[in-house]
Design an enzyme around this catalytic site. Structure first.
Site, PDB file in Angstrom:
ATOM      1  N   CYS A  55       0.844  -1.383  -0.092  1.00  0.00           N
ATOM      2  CA  CYS A  55       0.181  -0.121   0.018  1.00  0.00           C
ATOM      3  C   CYS A  55       0.942   1.433  -0.142  1.00  0.00           C
ATOM      4  O   CYS A  55       1.751   1.367   0.988  1.00  0.00           O
ATOM      5  CB  CYS A  55      -0.872   0.098   1.261  1.00  0.00           C
ATOM      6  SG  CYS A  55      -2.007   1.525   1.054  1.00  0.00           S
ATOM      7  N   CYS A  59       0.418   4.603   6.788  1.00  0.00           N
ATOM      8  CA  CYS A  59      -0.055   4.359   8.224  1.00  0.00           C
ATOM      9  C   CYS A  59       0.921   3.740   8.977  1.00  0.00           C
ATOM     10  O   CYS A  59       1.357   2.710   8.739  1.00  0.00           O
ATOM     11  CB  CYS A  59      -1.309   3.743   8.272  1.00  0.00           C
ATOM     12  SG  CYS A  59      -2.486   4.538   6.818  1.00  0.00           S
ATOM     13  N   CYS A  62       0.339   0.194  10.107  1.00  0.00           N
ATOM     14  CA  CYS A  62       0.027  -0.897   9.277  1.00  0.00           C
ATOM     15  C   CYS A  62       1.189  -1.748   8.758  1.00  0.00           C
ATOM     16  O   CYS A  62       2.157  -1.172   8.201  1.00  0.00           O
ATOM     17  CB  CYS A  62      -0.660  -0.312   8.156  1.00  0.00           C
ATOM     18  SG  CYS A  62      -1.218  -1.510   6.971  1.00  0.00           S
ATOM     19  N   CYS A  99     -16.585  -8.572   5.631  1.00  0.00           N
ATOM     20  CA  CYS A  99     -16.074  -7.597   5.116  1.00  0.00           C
ATOM     21  C   CYS A  99     -14.779  -7.789   4.213  1.00  0.00           C
ATOM     22  O   CYS A  99     -14.092  -8.862   4.668  1.00  0.00           O
ATOM     23  CB  CYS A  99     -15.418  -6.699   6.279  1.00  0.00           C
ATOM     24  SG  CYS A  99     -16.611  -6.504   7.728  1.00  0.00           S
ATOM     25  N   CYS A 131     -19.588  -5.694   3.440  1.00  0.00           N
ATOM     26  CA  CYS A 131     -18.670  -4.368   3.820  1.00  0.00           C
ATOM     27  C   CYS A 131     -17.512  -4.612   3.207  1.00  0.00           C
ATOM     28  O   CYS A 131     -16.842  -5.613   2.649  1.00  0.00           O
ATOM     29  CB  CYS A 131     -18.328  -4.215   5.304  1.00  0.00           C
ATOM     30  SG  CYS A 131     -17.557  -2.862   5.788  1.00  0.00           S
ATOM     31  N   CYS A 191     -19.191   2.411   8.280  1.00  0.00           N
ATOM     32  CA  CYS A 191     -18.390   1.773   9.177  1.00  0.00           C
ATOM     33  C   CYS A 191     -17.507   2.544   9.552  1.00  0.00           C
ATOM     34  O   CYS A 191     -16.296   2.780   8.709  1.00  0.00           O
ATOM     35  CB  CYS A 191     -17.983   0.303   9.029  1.00  0.00           C
ATOM     36  SG  CYS A 191     -16.885  -0.468  10.274  1.00  0.00           S
ATOM     37  N   ARG A 263     -17.979  -2.137  17.579  1.00  0.00           N
ATOM     38  CA  ARG A 263     -17.258  -3.322  17.319  1.00  0.00           C
ATOM     39  C   ARG A 263     -15.916  -3.588  18.064  1.00  0.00           C
ATOM     40  O   ARG A 263     -15.128  -2.643  17.812  1.00  0.00           O
ATOM     41  CB  ARG A 263     -16.967  -3.531  15.643  1.00  0.00           C
ATOM     42  CG  ARG A 263     -18.239  -3.696  14.912  1.00  0.00           C
ATOM     43  CD  ARG A 263     -18.004  -3.857  13.691  1.00  0.00           C
ATOM     44  NE  ARG A 263     -19.376  -3.663  12.688  1.00  0.00           N
ATOM     45  CZ  ARG A 263     -20.341  -4.543  12.667  1.00  0.00           C
ATOM     46  NH1 ARG A 263     -20.095  -5.505  13.197  1.00  0.00           N
ATOM     47  NH2 ARG A 263     -21.547  -3.921  12.113  1.00  0.00           N
TER      48      ARG A 263
HETATM   49  S1  SF4 Z   1      -4.216   0.989   6.875  1.00  0.00           S
HETATM   50 FE1  SF4 Z   1      -2.532  -0.004   5.735  1.00  0.00          FE
HETATM   51  S2  SF4 Z   1      -3.479  -0.636   3.995  1.00  0.00           S
HETATM   52 FE2  SF4 Z   1      -4.879   0.718   4.912  1.00  0.00          FE
HETATM   53  S3  SF4 Z   1      -4.470   2.805   3.630  1.00  0.00           S
HETATM   54 FE3  SF4 Z   1      -2.969   2.530   5.565  1.00  0.00          FE
HETATM   55  S4  SF4 Z   1      -1.261   1.618   4.974  1.00  0.00           S
HETATM   56 FE4  SF4 Z   1      -2.816   1.135   3.405  1.00  0.00          FE
END
Ligand code: SF4
Length: 319
Positions: A55, A59, A62, A99, A131, A191, A263
């Protein structure tokens, strides 16, 4: 007097609720919970990663971000047939909501999106709530998902607006709110929740709850996640959160958003059975079942059925 649903909560009011003496907080949350929900019922949901890793977002929590070396392999979008098999198994194990998560910054029109629409149609035909969480979404993409039978779209605010910049730098809070608005406009339920244990303060948790509770309508589903530190991410060494903080946040969410499903999402493996029971008492009425939650470990369906049995609780039969 029935509980009133409000969208004008102030930060001071929320702070006062959040900091109530623990027994009073749980009592208030229970009163609200029983006005809107059956206290013995919990919805079981299954979350499947349909496109893992690589990705472009950063984040900090993540394992799927391409910015960090976490050992999570980059995989192509799953085949719709395999996704439907997984949904069918989840339904057989008691899940009423399925989901699908893709590690994308945003949805791109084209072959992959068409395949996601095919998955949504297939899961909807199983008579489950469907979802998706696919990143940012335009209005027209939201409409197409709705037409395919999507029940809900997940897009978390993660934390307070003030703390957000320390967790994500590749998009801004307003981007999140914009996608949520597109989802709403398409008639899809929302959600939206956050993650606790990222080094945020009580005030940040209160700020997140303020944002959620001022959405009108409230998100129908509010996932509260506890950080699962992933090696290789900036939060890989984050200090463990006191489970009672989770309970406090859940109880506050319950009081602020009486009709929403709250949740208990990621991080449940890090909670004792007693802490999970307290989360239920605080008003959580949904859990994710299955060995994996996207890429993080999660209690299996068997273990969850045993836990519910021990607590004298039961899985919600229909969505
Ligand atoms: S949480 Fe992970 S998968 Fe989702 S947008 Fe952020 S980096 Fe990408």
């Amino acid at each position: 007097m029935p509980t009133e649903i409000r969208h004008d909560w102030t930060r001071d009011e929320i702070r006062n609720i959040y900091h109530l003496p623990f027994p009073e907080l749980i009592f208030q949350a229970q009163l609200v919970h029983r006005d809107f929900h059956r206290p013995e019922e919990v919805q079981l949901c299954r979350l499947l990663s349909i496109k893992t890793g690589g990705c472009p977002e950063d984040c900090a929590y993540c394992s799927q971000s391409a910015h960090y070396d976490t050992g999570v392999p980059r995989e192509a979008l799953l085949n719709p047939r395999d996704v439907l098999d997984a949904a069918t198994r989840a339904k057989a194990e008691g899940a009423t909501r399925f989901c699908m998560g893709a590690a994308w910054r945003q949805v791109s029109d084209g072959k992959d999106f068409e395949r996601v629409l095919e998955m949504v149609r297939g899961v909807a035909a199983l008579d489950m709530e469907v979802c998706c969480t696919l990143g940012m979404l335009t209005e027209s993409q939201a409409r197409r998902l709705k037409d395919a039978g999507l029940t809900a779209y997940n897009h978390n605010l993660d934390t307070s607006p003030e703390f957000y910049g320390q967790i994500v730098t590749t998009r801004v809070y307003q981007d999140r709110l914009q996608t949520i608005a597109h989802v709403r406009k398409a008639g899809i339920t929302v959600c939206c929740g956050g993650i606790l244990g990222m080094g945020e303060s009580d005030e940040d948790r209160i700020g997140l709850l303020e944002q959620l509770s001022r959405l009108d309508p409230h998100p129908e589903s509010v996932p509260i996640n506890m950080l699962v530190p992933n090696e290789g991410t900036p939060l890989g060494e984050a200090e463990e959160l006191d489970p009672l903080v989770m309970v406090r946040a859940i109880a506050t969410a319950r009081i602020l958003m009486p009709a929403s499903r709250v949740r208990l999402a990621a991080g449940r493996r890090g909670l004792s059975q007693e802490a999970v029971a307290l989360c239920f008492l605080a008003g959580a009425n949904s859990i994710f079942t299955g060995e994996k939650l996207l890429t993080t470990p999660n209690p299996g369906a068997e273990a969850d059925h045993r836990m519910l049995e021990m607590l004298g609780m039961k899985a919600m039969q229909s969505a």
